[in-house]
Design a protein around this motif. Structure first.
Motif, PDB file in Angstrom:
ATOM      1  N   MET A  70      30.537  46.925  36.233  1.00  0.00           N
ATOM      2  CA  MET A  70      31.016  48.307  36.214  1.00  0.00           C
ATOM      3  C   MET A  70      30.478  49.062  37.436  1.00  0.00           C
ATOM      4  SD  MET A  70      32.594  48.182  33.234  1.00  0.00           S
ATOM      5  CE  MET A  70      32.799  49.773  32.467  1.00  0.00           C
ATOM      6  N   VAL A  71      31.343  49.874  38.058  1.00  0.00           N
ATOM      7  CA  VAL A  71      30.924  50.684  39.196  1.00  0.00           C
ATOM      8  C   VAL A  71      31.332  52.131  38.967  1.00  0.00           C
ATOM      9  CG1 VAL A  71      31.017  48.796  40.852  1.00  0.00           C
ATOM     10  CG2 VAL A  71      33.052  50.193  40.462  1.00  0.00           C
ATOM     11  N   ALA A  92      38.710  37.913  36.973  1.00  0.00           N
ATOM     12  CA  ALA A  92      37.998  39.132  37.363  1.00  0.00           C
ATOM     13  C   ALA A  92      38.413  40.325  36.514  1.00  0.00           C
ATOM     14  CB  ALA A  92      38.245  39.431  38.838  1.00  0.00           C
ATOM     15  N   TYR A  93      37.437  40.930  35.834  1.00  0.00           N
ATOM     16  CA  TYR A  93      37.637  42.186  35.113  1.00  0.00           C
ATOM     17  C   TYR A  93      36.955  43.296  35.901  1.00  0.00           C
ATOM     18  CZ  TYR A  93      39.538  40.193  30.814  1.00  0.00           C
ATOM     19  OH  TYR A  93      40.355  39.579  29.890  1.00  0.00           O
ATOM     20  N   GLY A  94      37.676  44.363  36.158  1.00  0.00           N
ATOM     21  CA  GLY A  94      37.103  45.492  36.870  1.00  0.00           C
ATOM     22  C   GLY A  94      37.256  45.377  38.373  1.00  0.00           C
ATOM     23  N   ILE A  95      37.250  46.531  39.048  1.00  0.00           N
ATOM     24  CA  ILE A  95      37.565  46.576  40.471  1.00  0.00           C
ATOM     25  C   ILE A  95      36.490  45.917  41.331  1.00  0.00           C
ATOM     26  CG2 ILE A  95      36.533  48.860  40.788  1.00  0.00           C
ATOM     27  CD1 ILE A  95      38.893  49.431  42.735  1.00  0.00           C
ATOM     28  N   GLN A  96      35.225  45.971  40.899  1.00  0.00           N
ATOM     29  CA  GLN A  96      34.176  45.342  41.697  1.00  0.00           C
ATOM     30  C   GLN A  96      34.361  43.822  41.725  1.00  0.00           C
ATOM     31  OE1 GLN A  96      31.952  46.245  43.771  1.00  0.00           O
ATOM     32  NE2 GLN A  96      30.746  44.362  43.946  1.00  0.00           N
ATOM     33  N   ALA A  97      34.588  43.222  40.555  1.00  0.00           N
ATOM     34  CA  ALA A  97      34.808  41.779  40.495  1.00  0.00           C
ATOM     35  C   ALA A  97      36.073  41.393  41.248  1.00  0.00           C
ATOM     36  CB  ALA A  97      34.895  41.319  39.041  1.00  0.00           C
ATOM     37  N   ALA A  98      37.110  42.238  41.165  1.00  0.00           N
ATOM     38  CA  ALA A  98      38.367  41.956  41.854  1.00  0.00           C
ATOM     39  C   ALA A  98      38.195  42.023  43.369  1.00  0.00           C
ATOM     40  CB  ALA A  98      39.444  42.937  41.404  1.00  0.00           C
ATOM     41  N   ALA A  99      37.435  43.013  43.841  1.00  0.00           N
ATOM     42  CA  ALA A  99      37.202  43.147  45.278  1.00  0.00           C
ATOM     43  C   ALA A  99      36.509  41.909  45.834  1.00  0.00           C
ATOM     44  CB  ALA A  99      36.362  44.394  45.565  1.00  0.00           C
ATOM     45  N   ARG A 115      36.194  39.338  49.124  1.00  0.00           N
ATOM     46  CA  ARG A 115      34.787  39.059  49.421  1.00  0.00           C
ATOM     47  C   ARG A 115      34.038  40.313  49.891  1.00  0.00           C
ATOM     48  NH1 ARG A 115      36.890  34.914  47.764  1.00  0.00           N
ATOM     49  NH2 ARG A 115      36.829  32.842  48.722  1.00  0.00           N
ATOM     50  N   VAL A 116      34.415  41.467  49.371  1.00  0.00           N
ATOM     51  CA  VAL A 116      33.731  42.720  49.707  1.00  0.00           C
ATOM     52  C   VAL A 116      33.430  43.459  48.411  1.00  0.00           C
ATOM     53  CG1 VAL A 116      34.885  42.932  51.935  1.00  0.00           C
ATOM     54  CG2 VAL A 116      35.882  44.050  49.924  1.00  0.00           C
ATOM     55  N   ASP A 117      32.535  44.438  48.480  1.00  0.00           N
ATOM     56  CA  ASP A 117      32.288  45.309  47.340  1.00  0.00           C
ATOM     57  C   ASP A 117      33.388  46.355  47.249  1.00  0.00           C
ATOM     58  OD1 ASP A 117      29.903  44.065  46.566  1.00  0.00           O
ATOM     59  OD2 ASP A 117      28.726  45.250  47.987  1.00  0.00           O
ATOM     60  N   ALA A 118      33.507  46.946  46.084  1.00  0.00           N
ATOM     61  CA  ALA A 118      34.557  47.947  45.871  1.00  0.00           C
ATOM     62  C   ALA A 118      34.437  49.103  46.863  1.00  0.00           C
ATOM     63  CB  ALA A 118      34.499  48.470  44.440  1.00  0.00           C
ATOM     64  N   LYS A 119      33.221  49.473  47.228  1.00  0.00           N
ATOM     65  CA  LYS A 119      33.020  50.600  48.137  1.00  0.00           C
ATOM     66  C   LYS A 119      33.546  50.325  49.546  1.00  0.00           C
ATOM     67  CE  LYS A 119      28.284  49.228  49.384  1.00  0.00           C
ATOM     68  NZ  LYS A 119      28.576  48.971  50.801  1.00  0.00           N
ATOM     69  N   ASP A 120      33.752  49.039  49.853  1.00  0.00           N
ATOM     70  CA  ASP A 120      34.203  48.669  51.200  1.00  0.00           C
ATOM     71  C   ASP A 120      35.695  48.337  51.271  1.00  0.00           C
ATOM     72  OD1 ASP A 120      31.615  48.927  52.299  1.00  0.00           O
ATOM     73  OD2 ASP A 120      31.078  46.972  51.477  1.00  0.00           O
ATOM     74  N   LEU A 121      36.410  48.518  50.198  1.00  0.00           N
ATOM     75  CA  LEU A 121      37.854  48.265  50.213  1.00  0.00           C
ATOM     76  C   LEU A 121      38.565  49.301  51.074  1.00  0.00           C
ATOM     77  CD1 LEU A 121      38.477  47.580  46.399  1.00  0.00           C
ATOM     78  CD2 LEU A 121      38.788  45.900  48.237  1.00  0.00           C
ATOM     79  N   ASP A 122      39.600  48.864  51.802  1.00  0.00           N
ATOM     80  CA  ASP A 122      40.430  49.836  52.519  1.00  0.00           C
ATOM     81  C   ASP A 122      41.695  50.105  51.713  1.00  0.00           C
ATOM     82  OD1 ASP A 122      42.354  47.806  53.069  1.00  0.00           O
ATOM     83  OD2 ASP A 122      41.316  47.247  54.919  1.00  0.00           O
ATOM     84  N   VAL A 123      42.516  51.017  52.190  1.00  0.00           N
ATOM     85  CA  VAL A 123      43.676  51.451  51.424  1.00  0.00           C
ATOM     86  C   VAL A 123      44.693  50.326  51.239  1.00  0.00           C
ATOM     87  CG1 VAL A 123      44.904  52.345  53.452  1.00  0.00           C
ATOM     88  CG2 VAL A 123      45.393  53.284  51.186  1.00  0.00           C
ATOM     89  N   GLN A 124      44.839  49.451  52.240  1.00  0.00           N
ATOM     90  CA  GLN A 124      45.771  48.321  52.109  1.00  0.00           C
ATOM     91  C   GLN A 124      45.314  47.347  51.032  1.00  0.00           C
ATOM     92  OE1 GLN A 124      44.483  49.538  55.058  1.00  0.00           O
ATOM     93  NE2 GLN A 124      45.606  48.680  56.792  1.00  0.00           N
TER      94      GLN A 124
END
Length: 782
Positions: free
Chosen positions: A117-118, A221-228, A233-242
């Protein structure tokens, strides 16, 4: 006055004035005292006002409608007062699934759920907007529910249509966190009430955070952090809009849109959904239109499968989950995304149809006949060889063994179910089945049968009622056969014969029969090149089609799930055995013909002469595609059908590559064909796993399996060796001496060529390889 009275009576609706008595009053029994006027009024009423008409007046209909509305409102008020927001804890609801072999022994137990969870503050605002744009553009202003969508969903549930109505992000969060994915009236009403209360008591930010943290994204993967991490191979905080737009697009159908396993159609739909998300961002004012135009689709990283699914386990689990999800979609009206979330990590106890001994035998056969001979350090091409196989019991439709690749942890995409390689000449029996089922005739009026004679000239232009259609596929080695029977053409896999037969039968009809036998023909064009098997197909599909032939024309849909139970409920899987899709005589005749491929054709070296055969009757067909990118053998005994495919795939780019030169064969000429390693794997597995020796129970009057009734008349030269692919030279194809046919092909006596060729040989231009004609897309079809 009589006529005037009659006229006035007609003007009043057909009533005539009552006759007068002697006193000038109406006659007794006819006036008011006698009911004459009342009777006249009743007679004057329209028929519809009697009975049903009086029962369904507009006042009563309106009253009933208002009553139902009041009842519904009252029920909702009671529900709103009674139903409160329950305790929610998605991690407590998630449990490991247990998978078992058919004998009840444990195959695998899924590990811990991949979730972290994030806080929403750690998710970029643009990525937050991706999810809102994808699922619920009015999220920030609505009341948490979509009344129209919910009403539609309730009606669909009541009517049994199974189509899912729309729902808001709040409603989806409530399903994920507080309830489940079941499509019942009770659950839907609870969802509505709880969603309204959640929207009142929680901020939109908290709801959005809950939604993206509880949703399932595929790849376990459950949740955006696991999906990212799983996709980029990045954390959710490092995702870009694409990247965020792709993760948001995944919610609709995680497995179908997963780039690593998606079909061409799946990839196209994933990109369409990705574009939809970003375009909505622009419309909502969350993304600059100019910046949007510069964005490119962010291809995800290769997956890292979870531990505990090594070897073949992961492939078996993936197919079991997929088939269970499809059943839930059918039974409960779930969307694909909902079905995946309802299966993955939900405490299912799933028993498979996989036979533990047969599964072991198939794995050993692939190792002994193929993988033990591959050495990627010595030969780069050896690292490009992928094997896939599916084995089916034709009477039950059960998948008893499956080989998806060397290791699920090393090769995520299952070679048993992938549909991106051409089945080549293993499609030829479908053309014959269509001809026999439709009582088709050649264009000069002769019935198409096993002993029908065709022109086997290589590159011969196909003719449609006197007109050349611009399609003339070469035979292997550009070899000319002259006038040969259909049986011999099947044995030697002669392209020119089946190209013409496809036109004679009609390609629409051929593709229709392919669909009935079990091929997924959606979106396929009925063009002449399909006679060479230029479409995509999987070993699973081919095993099902041949199982339908083996099952005497009753459709077989291979099924891996034996039973599925969850807590106190179980799911009944659909019967793998369907209706009669082609006649028994047509199916059995194709089987009879295919025994000739084994005994006198392209499979004799690996199958007929195998010392383990012990007299077992076998039918089957080889296939090798253009540029040797795939090689197949799909064969069967009365009780076991197995399709084996070898595929050339670059491990880094996943581009299709040639198999030529693998295992040390001379590159170019030393190609791997269907009669080589695929047939060897098939024979090793089948003759060890089949049980007692058996014979086909055929209702056929023709084909290689039928006893001869007349002396043969052979038109082709008996010295010609069986051929299979357009460019293979027989001596150099052999992986071992046993693969070279030990006997020259002989015409079965029952196949007396008693008729003239269907067309005179057409002149052709010299060719030393595949045609560049657009009707022949990347396929030689052998």
């Amino acid at each position: 006055m009589g006529r005037a009275e009659d006229r006035r009576a007609r003007q009043r609706g057909g009533r005539r004035a009552a006759p007068l008595g002697s006193s000038g009053m109406p006659a007794a029994g006819i006036g008011p005292a006698g009911g004459g006027r009342a009777a006249a009024r009743r007679a004057a009423r329209p028929a519809g006002k009697n009975g049903i008409g009086r029962l369904f007046t507009w006042k009563k209909i309106l009253g009933t409608f208002l009553g139902l509305c009041l009842l519904g409102m009252g029920t909702f008020i009671v529900l709103y007062m009674v139903v409160d927001i329950p305790e929610g804890n998605p991690d407590a609801q998630l449990q490991s699934n247990v998978y078992k072999y058919s004998d009840g022994s444990i195959l695998a137990r899924t590990g811990e759920i991949n979730r972290e969870m994030v806080d929403l503050s750690k998710v970029p605002k643009d990525v937050q907007h991706d999810f809102v744009a994808a699922e619920n553009k009015t999220f920030y202003t609505d009341s948490g529910v979509d009344l129209k969508g919910t009403a539609r969903g309730l009606l669909n549930t009541l009517s049994g249509k199974g189509a899912q109505g729309g729902s808001t992000i709040t409603q989806q969060y409530v399903k994920n966190f507080y309830l489940n994915q079941d499509q019942t009236i009770t659950r839907k009403l609870k969802e509505l009430v709880i969603s309204l209360k959640v929207d009142q008591r929680m901020s939109k930010e908290d709801i959005l955070a809950g939604y993206i943290n509880t949703s399932y994204y595929g790849r376990g993967a459950y949740g955006i952090q696991a999906a990212a991490q799983a996709y980029y191979r990045v954390d959710a905080k490092d995702l870009d809009v694409q990247q965020g737009a792709y993760l948001a697009a995944l919610m609709q159908a995680p497995s179908q849109y997963d780039w690593a396993v998606a079909s061409d159609t799946g990839k196209r739909l994933a990109q369409q959904r990705w574009n939809y998300v970003l375009d909505n961002m622009v419309k909502q004012g969350w993304l600059d239109a100019g910046k949007r135009q510069t964005m490119k689709f962010p291809v995800p990283k290769e997956p890292r499968p979870a531990p505990g699914r090594e070897g073949q386990k992961g492939y078996l689990i993936a197919l079991a989950n997929q088939q269970l999800e499809q059943q839930l979609m059918k039974d409960q009206g779930l969307t694909q995304g909902q079905a995946e979330q309802a299966v993955e990590g939900q405490g299912w106890n799933i028993t498979l149809n996989i036979d533990k001994k047969k599964q072991s035998a198939l794995e050993e056969a692939v190792k002994a006949q193929l993988t033990s001979k591959l050495d990627a350090k010595k030969r780069t091409v050896d690292g490009h060889v992928q094997a896939g196989a599916v084995s089916v019991d034709p009477e039950s439709g059960h998948i008893v063994a499956l080989y998806g690749g060397e290791d699920y942890l090393k090769h995520y995409l299952s070679n048993a179910t992938r549909r991106d390689f051409q089945p080549a000449s293993t499609f030829k029996p479908v053309i014959l089945a269509a001809a026999l089922e439709g009582d088709s005739r050649t264009q000069d009026g002769r019935p198409i049968a096993a002993n029908t004679v065709y022109d086997g000239t290589s590159g011969r232009q196909v003719v449609d009622h006197g007109t050349k259609v611009g399609f003339g596929p070469p035979n292997e080695d550009d070899q000319n056969y002259g006038n040969i029977t259909v049986q011999t053409a099947m044995n030697k896999s002669v392209n020119s014969v089946f190209a013409q037969m496809g036109i004679d039968v009609g390609m629409d009809r051929v593709m229709e029969v392919a669909g009935k036998l079990g091929m997924n023909t959606k979106g396929m064009q009925a063009v002449p090149a399909q006679t060479l098997g230029s479409m995509g197909a999987s070993p699973l599909e081919m095993a099902g089609m041949y199982a339908t032939l083996d099952n005497h024309g009753k459709q077989v849909t291979p099924t891996i799930v034996k039973s599925a139970e969850q807590k106190s409920r179980s799911v009944k899987m659909a019967d793998p055995i369907g209706e009669q899709v082609i006649s028994r005589e047509a199916a059995d005749t194709v089987t009879s013909v295919l025994t000739g491929v084994v005994d006198d054709g392209t499979a004799q070296g690996s199958v007929r002469n195998n010392p383990l055969r012990n007299g077992q009757q076998v039918a089957g067909k080889t296939g090798t595609s253009d540029e040797n990118k795939s090689a197949w053998f799909t064969g069967y005994t009365p009780g076991l059908v197995t399709s084996v495919g070898l595929f050339g795939e670059n491990p880094k780019t996943h581009a299709h590559t040639t198999l030529s030169g693998a295992t040390g064969l001379i590159p170019g000429s030393g190609r791997i064909n269907g009669g080589g390693y695929p047939a060897q794997i098939w024979a090793d597995y089948t003759f060890n796993a089949m049980g007692e020796v058996s014979k086909f129970d055929l209702e056929a009057k023709q084909g290689a399996a039928v006893e001869p009734s007349t002396s043969p008349t052979v038109t082709e030269s008996p010295s010609e060796t069986p051929s299979e692919t357009p460019t293979t030279t027989a001596p150099s194809v052999s992986e071992s001496p046993s693969e070279t046919p030990s006997q020259t092909p002989s015409q079965t006596p029952s196949q007396t060529p008693s008729q003239s060729p269907s067309d005179t040989p057409a002149s052709r231009e010299p060719t030393d390889g595949p045609s560049d004609n657009p009707l022949l897309p990347n396929a030689n079809g052998q």
